[in-house]
Scaffold this motif. Structure first.
Motif, PDB file in Angstrom:
ATOM      1  N   SER A 166       0.790  -1.230   0.000  1.00  0.00           N
ATOM      2  CA  SER A 166       0.000   0.000   0.000  1.00  0.00           C
ATOM      3  C   SER A 166       0.825   1.285   0.000  1.00  0.00           C
ATOM      4  O   SER A 166       0.327   2.326  -0.425  1.00  0.00           O
ATOM      5  N   TYR A 167       2.032   1.227   0.510  1.00  0.00           N
ATOM      6  CA  TYR A 167       2.817   2.448   0.652  1.00  0.00           C
ATOM      7  C   TYR A 167       3.189   2.980  -0.722  1.00  0.00           C
ATOM      8  O   TYR A 167       3.737   2.247  -1.544  1.00  0.00           O
ATOM      9  N   PRO A 168       2.887   4.246  -1.003  1.00  0.00           N
ATOM     10  CA  PRO A 168       3.086   4.756  -2.369  1.00  0.00           C
ATOM     11  C   PRO A 168       4.543   4.954  -2.784  1.00  0.00           C
ATOM     12  O   PRO A 168       4.825   5.067  -3.976  1.00  0.00           O
ATOM     13  N   TYR A 169       5.461   4.989  -1.824  1.00  0.00           N
ATOM     14  CA  TYR A 169       6.871   5.225  -2.133  1.00  0.00           C
ATOM     15  C   TYR A 169       7.688   4.050  -1.610  1.00  0.00           C
ATOM     16  O   TYR A 169       8.350   4.153  -0.567  1.00  0.00           O
ATOM     17  N   ALA A 170       7.658   2.954  -2.334  1.00  0.00           N
ATOM     18  CA  ALA A 170       8.288   1.709  -1.883  1.00  0.00           C
ATOM     19  C   ALA A 170       9.765   1.885  -1.560  1.00  0.00           C
ATOM     20  O   ALA A 170      10.280   1.227  -0.652  1.00  0.00           O
ATOM     21  N   ASP A 171      10.451   2.764  -2.266  1.00  0.00           N
ATOM     22  CA  ASP A 171      11.874   2.975  -2.011  1.00  0.00           C
ATOM     23  C   ASP A 171      12.145   3.637  -0.665  1.00  0.00           C
ATOM     24  O   ASP A 171      13.280   3.675  -0.204  1.00  0.00           O
ATOM     25  N   ASP A 172      11.115   4.170  -0.028  1.00  0.00           N
ATOM     26  CA  ASP A 172      11.265   4.800   1.290  1.00  0.00           C
ATOM     27  C   ASP A 172      11.104   3.812   2.441  1.00  0.00           C
ATOM     28  O   ASP A 172      11.313   4.175   3.595  1.00  0.00           O
TER      29      ASP A 172
ATOM     30  N   ARG B 142      12.135   3.107   8.746  1.00  0.00           N
ATOM     31  CA  ARG B 142      10.835   3.723   8.468  1.00  0.00           C
ATOM     32  C   ARG B 142       9.718   2.699   8.617  1.00  0.00           C
ATOM     33  O   ARG B 142       8.684   2.994   9.210  1.00  0.00           O
ATOM     34  N   LEU B 143       9.923   1.508   8.114  1.00  0.00           N
ATOM     35  CA  LEU B 143       8.886   0.482   8.220  1.00  0.00           C
ATOM     36  C   LEU B 143       8.622   0.142   9.687  1.00  0.00           C
ATOM     37  O   LEU B 143       7.467   0.046  10.117  1.00  0.00           O
ATOM     38  N   THR B 144       9.666  -0.010  10.457  1.00  0.00           N
ATOM     39  CA  THR B 144       9.503  -0.318  11.877  1.00  0.00           C
ATOM     40  C   THR B 144       8.723   0.787  12.575  1.00  0.00           C
ATOM     41  O   THR B 144       7.794   0.532  13.339  1.00  0.00           O
TER      42      THR B 144
ATOM     43  N   LYS C 122      21.522   1.906   2.213  1.00  0.00           N
ATOM     44  CA  LYS C 122      20.339   1.684   3.033  1.00  0.00           C
ATOM     45  C   LYS C 122      19.714   0.367   2.602  1.00  0.00           C
ATOM     46  O   LYS C 122      19.952  -0.116   1.500  1.00  0.00           O
ATOM     47  N   GLU C 123      18.937  -0.216   3.495  1.00  0.00           N
ATOM     48  CA  GLU C 123      18.267  -1.473   3.219  1.00  0.00           C
ATOM     49  C   GLU C 123      16.762  -1.235   3.213  1.00  0.00           C
ATOM     50  O   GLU C 123      16.203  -0.719   4.179  1.00  0.00           O
ATOM     51  N   VAL C 124      16.141  -1.607   2.100  1.00  0.00           N
ATOM     52  CA  VAL C 124      14.708  -1.425   1.918  1.00  0.00           C
ATOM     53  C   VAL C 124      14.040  -2.796   1.959  1.00  0.00           C
ATOM     54  O   VAL C 124      14.509  -3.743   1.326  1.00  0.00           O
ATOM     55  N   ILE C 125      12.963  -2.886   2.699  1.00  0.00           N
ATOM     56  CA  ILE C 125      12.215  -4.146   2.780  1.00  0.00           C
ATOM     57  C   ILE C 125      11.172  -4.165   1.685  1.00  0.00           C
ATOM     58  O   ILE C 125      10.415  -3.209   1.504  1.00  0.00           O
TER      59      ILE C 125
ATOM     60  N   LYS D   1      10.452  13.411  13.655  1.00  0.00           N
ATOM     61  CA  LYS D   1       9.869  14.366  14.600  1.00  0.00           C
ATOM     62  C   LYS D   1       8.472  13.920  15.018  1.00  0.00           C
ATOM     63  O   LYS D   1       8.102  14.035  16.199  1.00  0.00           O
ATOM     64  N   LEU D   2       7.689  13.424  14.081  1.00  0.00           N
ATOM     65  CA  LEU D   2       6.355  12.922  14.397  1.00  0.00           C
ATOM     66  C   LEU D   2       6.441  11.744  15.372  1.00  0.00           C
ATOM     67  O   LEU D   2       5.738  11.715  16.387  1.00  0.00           O
ATOM     68  N   VAL D   3       7.294  10.795  15.076  1.00  0.00           N
ATOM     69  CA  VAL D   3       7.451   9.623  15.951  1.00  0.00           C
ATOM     70  C   VAL D   3       7.858  10.071  17.350  1.00  0.00           C
ATOM     71  O   VAL D   3       7.290   9.621  18.351  1.00  0.00           O
ATOM     72  N   TYR D   4       8.822  10.979  17.435  1.00  0.00           N
ATOM     73  CA  TYR D   4       9.322  11.431  18.738  1.00  0.00           C
ATOM     74  C   TYR D   4       8.327  12.332  19.466  1.00  0.00           C
ATOM     75  O   TYR D   4       8.498  12.590  20.655  1.00  0.00           O
TER      76      TYR D   4
END
Length: 158
Positions: free
Chosen positions: A14-20, A25-27, A85-88, A124-127
Motif C-alpha cells: 500500500s505504501y506509495p513510495y516503496a523505495d522509502d 521507516r517500516l519499523t 540503506k536497506e529497503v524491505i 519528529k512525528l514519531v518522537y
C-alpha cells in the motif's frame, strides 16, 4: 490482533513510495499504527513488544521477519546522499494478507499521514507521540496501558 507478517505485507503493498520503506521507516510506521490502534481500540495492531531505545521505538522483529520469511527480501540500495540503506520489499507484489477493515483503516490512516513526510519530519512525528514524550529511554513501552492513560488525560469536547 494482526500478525506482523500481514501488517508488513499490507504496508509494502500500500505504501506509495516503496523505495522509502527502509528498515527504520517500516519499523516506525508499524509503531505508529500500533499506537493509533491503541488510541482507537484499546489494543495494539500487532503483538510487537516495543522498546524505547536511543533511536526511539524499536524492535528487531521487523528486520528479522524480512530476512527470514520468503515473502520478503531486503534490498541493498542507497539513500539520496549516496549512503547505503536497506529497503524491505515483497517477494511477490500480490502477496496475500489477512486484516480486518479496522486494521486496514488504522494502517491506511498511518500511511496517509506520513507518506509526504521527509525523514526528519517523520522522525519528529514519531518522537512527538505520547509514549515517547512521557517515558524514558531504555524501557519497554506498554502501548495499551499508555493509551489508557492518554485517553483519560485527553480533553473531551463537552
Amino acid at each position: 490482533m494482526a500478525t506482523l507478517k500481514d501488517v508488513i505485507t499490507y504496508i509494502c503493498r500500500s505504501y506509495p513510495y516503496a523505495d522509502d520503506l527502509s528498515k527504520a521507516r517500516l519499523t516506525k510506521l508499524i509503531y505508529l499504527a500500533d499506537w493509533k490502534m491503541c488510541i482507537s481500540y484499546g489494543t495494539q495492531l500487532t503483538p510487537t513488544r516495543w522498546y524505547f531505545n536511543h533511536y526511539g521505538p524499536y524492535v528487531p522483529d521487523v528486520e528479522q521477519l524480512a530476512r527470514n520469511d520468503e515473502a520478503f527480501f531486503v534490498d541493498q540500495t542507497y539513500n539520496m546522499f549516496g549512503s547505503p540503506k536497506e529497503v524491505i520489499r515483497l517477494s511477490h507484489p500480490n502477496a496475500p494478507y489477512n486484516l480486518s477493515p479496522e486494521e486496514r483503516g488504522v494502517i491506511d490512516f498511518t500511511i496517509n499521514n506520513t507518506q509526504q513526510l521527509n525523514w526528519d519530519d517523520f522522525i519528529k512525528l514519531v518522537y512527538s507521540t505520547y509514549p515517547i514524550i512521557t517515558n524514558n529511554r531504555y524501557q519497554n513501552l506498554d502501548l495499551p496501558q499508555i493509551a489508557a492513560i492518554y485517553r483519560q488525560s485527553a480533553p473531551t469536547n463537552s
